[in-house]
Scaffold this motif. Sequence first.
Motif, PDB file in Angstrom:
ATOM      1  N   HIS A  81       0.881  -1.170   0.000  1.00 19.61           N
ATOM      2  CA  HIS A  81       0.000   0.000   0.000  1.00 19.61           C
ATOM      3  C   HIS A  81       0.913   1.213   0.000  1.00 19.61           C
ATOM      4  O   HIS A  81       2.119   1.101  -0.194  1.00 19.61           O
ATOM      5  CB  HIS A  81      -0.924  -0.021   1.224  1.00 19.61           C
ATOM      6  CG  HIS A  81      -2.217   0.710   1.011  1.00 19.61           C
ATOM      7  ND1 HIS A  81      -2.299   2.072   0.920  1.00 19.61           N
ATOM      8  CD2 HIS A  81      -3.484   0.250   0.858  1.00 19.61           C
ATOM      9  CE1 HIS A  81      -3.559   2.431   0.731  1.00 19.61           C
ATOM     10  NE2 HIS A  81      -4.307   1.341   0.682  1.00 19.61           N
ATOM     11  N   SER A  82       0.351   2.364   0.243  1.00 20.30           N
ATOM     12  CA  SER A  82       1.182   3.556   0.368  1.00 20.30           C
ATOM     13  C   SER A  82       1.973   3.485   1.677  1.00 20.30           C
ATOM     14  O   SER A  82       1.394   3.266   2.745  1.00 20.30           O
ATOM     15  CB  SER A  82       0.313   4.815   0.360  1.00 20.30           C
ATOM     16  OG  SER A  82       1.093   5.941   0.735  1.00 20.30           O
ATOM     17  N   PRO A  83       3.292   3.663   1.628  1.00 21.27           N
ATOM     18  CA  PRO A  83       4.075   3.672   2.869  1.00 21.27           C
ATOM     19  C   PRO A  83       3.717   4.855   3.772  1.00 21.27           C
ATOM     20  O   PRO A  83       4.130   4.886   4.937  1.00 21.27           O
ATOM     21  CB  PRO A  83       5.520   3.755   2.372  1.00 21.27           C
ATOM     22  CG  PRO A  83       5.428   4.367   1.016  1.00 21.27           C
ATOM     23  CD  PRO A  83       4.136   3.872   0.437  1.00 21.27           C
ATOM     24  N   LEU A  84       2.953   5.811   3.256  1.00 16.03           N
ATOM     25  CA  LEU A  84       2.509   6.924   4.098  1.00 16.03           C
ATOM     26  C   LEU A  84       1.584   6.449   5.213  1.00 16.03           C
ATOM     27  O   LEU A  84       1.351   7.174   6.181  1.00 16.03           O
ATOM     28  CB  LEU A  84       1.811   7.986   3.251  1.00 16.03           C
ATOM     29  CG  LEU A  84       2.716   8.735   2.266  1.00 16.03           C
ATOM     30  CD1 LEU A  84       1.911   9.736   1.448  1.00 16.03           C
ATOM     31  CD2 LEU A  84       3.855   9.436   2.989  1.00 16.03           C
ATOM     32  N   ARG A  85       1.061   5.234   5.088  1.00 14.22           N
ATOM     33  CA  ARG A  85       0.286   4.664   6.186  1.00 14.22           C
ATOM     34  C   ARG A  85       1.153   4.520   7.441  1.00 14.22           C
ATOM     35  O   ARG A  85       0.679   4.739   8.562  1.00 14.22           O
ATOM     36  CB  ARG A  85      -0.282   3.297   5.797  1.00 14.22           C
ATOM     37  CG  ARG A  85      -1.516   3.343   4.900  1.00 14.22           C
ATOM     38  CD  ARG A  85      -2.038   1.949   4.631  1.00 14.22           C
ATOM     39  NE  ARG A  85      -3.250   1.991   3.840  1.00 14.22           N
ATOM     40  CZ  ARG A  85      -4.478   2.096   4.340  1.00 14.22           C
ATOM     41  NH1 ARG A  85      -4.639   2.187   5.642  1.00 14.22           N
ATOM     42  NH2 ARG A  85      -5.531   2.114   3.554  1.00 14.22           N
TER      43      ARG A  85
END
Length: 202
Positions: A81-85
């Motif tokens: 997923h987005s690593p911004l999670r």
Amino acid sequence: MDALAEAHEGWEDGRVREQAGELLARRGELETLLQGIDVQGLHAAISRYHGDFHLWRVLVVQGDVFITGLQGPPRSEPIKHSPLRDVASLLCSLELAARQARRLAPNQSPPITALIKEGLERWLEAAHQAVLDGYREGIAGCPSYPQDPRQAGQLIRLFMLEQRLHELELAIVHPAADRARCFDALSLTLQSLAHMQGGAAT
């Protein structure tokens, strides 16, 4: 939010019941916040990420740093997923640390209490900014980071909000056996959501 509206009237803890009512009264602000998040035309790759990254996953031993739980919850395949999670999870745990410190501070006179609150708010703001600045510097040029910094900020806010609402849902639907502890955890979640609605989360 519908589940919160149905459940909070029957709660025994007056402090948490009152905070739930205050949050419900700001439901329109929460919806406006969600509607204001625009990731149309987002250009960013997905990648493997931690999936359960919080302060308590970071261990410092003899000057070295170890990150635990790197695989996240058990899964048959690596999560992407987005690593911004992970960034959002870390920012959420910083908020929790600040609120726990404030809650555990010894009772003081009103002026001292106000200074403690102000100091923790300054610390939280500085900690958030340090994480975001350091992450942006370290991930520069990586295809998983949005080209538009504004979209990156909106994604982080969205993931923070998603996490807090998920925690809130769990606290409502699956209360802990120790209700006092559950109420306290729920109170911290409500405070964090209210803080985010005020615009200071990212």
